[in-house]
Design an enzyme around this catalytic site. Structure first.
Site, short mmCIF file in Angstrom:
data_model
loop_
_atom_site.label_atom_id
_atom_site.label_comp_id
_atom_site.label_asym_id
_atom_site.label_seq_id
_atom_site.Cartn_x
_atom_site.Cartn_y
_atom_site.Cartn_z
N ASP A 90 0.86 -1.18 0.00
CA ASP A 90 0.00 0.00 0.00
C ASP A 90 0.90 1.23 0.00
O ASP A 90 1.93 1.25 0.68
CB ASP A 90 -0.86 0.05 1.26
CG ASP A 90 -2.03 -0.91 1.23
OD1 ASP A 90 -2.13 -1.72 0.29
OD2 ASP A 90 -2.85 -0.86 2.17
N HIS A 149 4.71 -7.58 0.10
CA HIS A 149 4.31 -8.85 -0.50
C HIS A 149 4.99 -9.06 -1.85
O HIS A 149 5.56 -8.13 -2.43
CB HIS A 149 2.79 -8.90 -0.62
CG HIS A 149 2.08 -8.88 0.70
ND1 HIS A 149 1.47 -9.99 1.25
CD2 HIS A 149 1.91 -7.88 1.60
CE1 HIS A 149 0.95 -9.68 2.41
NE2 HIS A 149 1.20 -8.40 2.66
N SER A 257 8.53 3.37 5.16
CA SER A 257 9.58 3.78 4.25
C SER A 257 9.18 3.60 2.81
O SER A 257 8.06 3.91 2.43
CB SER A 257 10.87 3.03 4.55
OG SER A 257 11.94 3.64 3.87
#
Length: 291
Positions: A90, A149, A257
């Protein structure tokens, strides 16, 4: 560079970034009772965190700030698109597109080489695989989900921890600090993927540290940093059959980050609607194989 950007960058040069980061990391991993709960609730309110997406939506259920920050999502919150490549996080697209020979665009007027990002001269031979390839730089804001992921199924080949500074990685700093992502501390994860036609190819996920990023972790190693010994560390996984499926968790930030994805030339193209500034969600279509 705008006056406010210059002021923000100047302040970061002056701050003791490593000391602040290590202090924040130490506090974030300790169960501090009411102090932890107050910090979590303040963070949720300040950044508008959507706890309805979390597997555990009750802030009081998290014993440490790190537990909250690396919270899992509820099942079904991020369905995987039917795509060859899916977004690993995200966040928002900082930059994306073609690697110009060996140069990756950071921001207008700023770039850095693939070899510098991946660990310097000792990585130059391996970095050459990405000459004229494709990249995507994805910025995770404080409110985002902070697990990372797999964009496609990949076999882990090696991991490199590169020491560096700890500038913030927000858009203002990206505009103001030359070579930012090749200067900050980072964890470089090399994988081997396979296309629909059987062709194998290398791809890389780079986890970039920043101010107040207490540590980075991978699912196969655990916490990579600390320690911070001040030298490059390398791990070779060629002797192990460690394969992660598309969409599987591969790592996480303990305070947020940036993730940079590198692909070699002739393998895939990014989705047509991917452009700087666009928000993205883990699991959405990122790209497709080239014919």
């Amino acid at each position: 560079m705008a006056i406010l950007d210059r002021a923000a960058v100047g302040l970061q040069h002056a701050l003791p970034k490593r000391m602040l980061t290590e202090l924040a990391g130490a506090l974030a991993r300790r169960p501090l009772g009411a102090v932890t709960q107050a910090a979590i609730r303040r963070f949720i309110a300040r950044y508008g965190v959507d706890m309805s997406e979390a597997a555990q939506p009750d802030p009081a259920a998290y014993a440490t700030f790190n537990d909250f920050f690396t919270r899992a999502l509820r099942p079904g919150a991020r369905p995987l698109a039917a795509a060859d490549l899916v977004c690993p996080v995200d966040g928002a697209i900082s930059q994306c597109g073609a690697i110009e020979y060996d140069c990756i665009l950071q921001a207008k007027g700023h770039g850095y080489t693939v070899a510098a990002l991946l660990g310097g001269d000792e990585e130059a031979a391996l970095a050459a695989a990405f000459t004229d390839g494709t990249f995507a730089t994805l910025y995770l804001s404080p409110r985002d989900y902070h697990r990372i992921h797999m964009p496609c199924t990949g076999r882990l080949r090696r991991m490199v921890h590169v020491p560096g500074t700890l500038f913030s990685v927000n858009p203002a700093t990206a505009r103001g600090v030359p070579g930012l992502f090749a200067r900050n501390e980072r964890v470089v994860c090399w994988f081997e993927g396979q296309r629909h036609d059987g062709r194998r190819f290398p791809f890389v996920l780079v986890l970039v540290g920043a101010t107040i990023v207490g540590s980075m972790a991978t699912v196969w190693h655990g916490v990579v940093n600390p320690p911070r010994p001040g030298r490059v560390r390398r791990w070779d996984y060629d002797g192990r059959d460690l394969t992660l499926a598309q969409g599987a968790e591969m790592g996480r930030f303990l305070l947020g980050s940036t993730v940079i994805v590198l692909l070699p030339p002739g393998v895939a193209r990014l989705a047509a609607d991917w452009a700087p500034g666009r928000p993205v969600r883990m699991g959405e279509a990122m790209g497709c194989w080239l014919d």
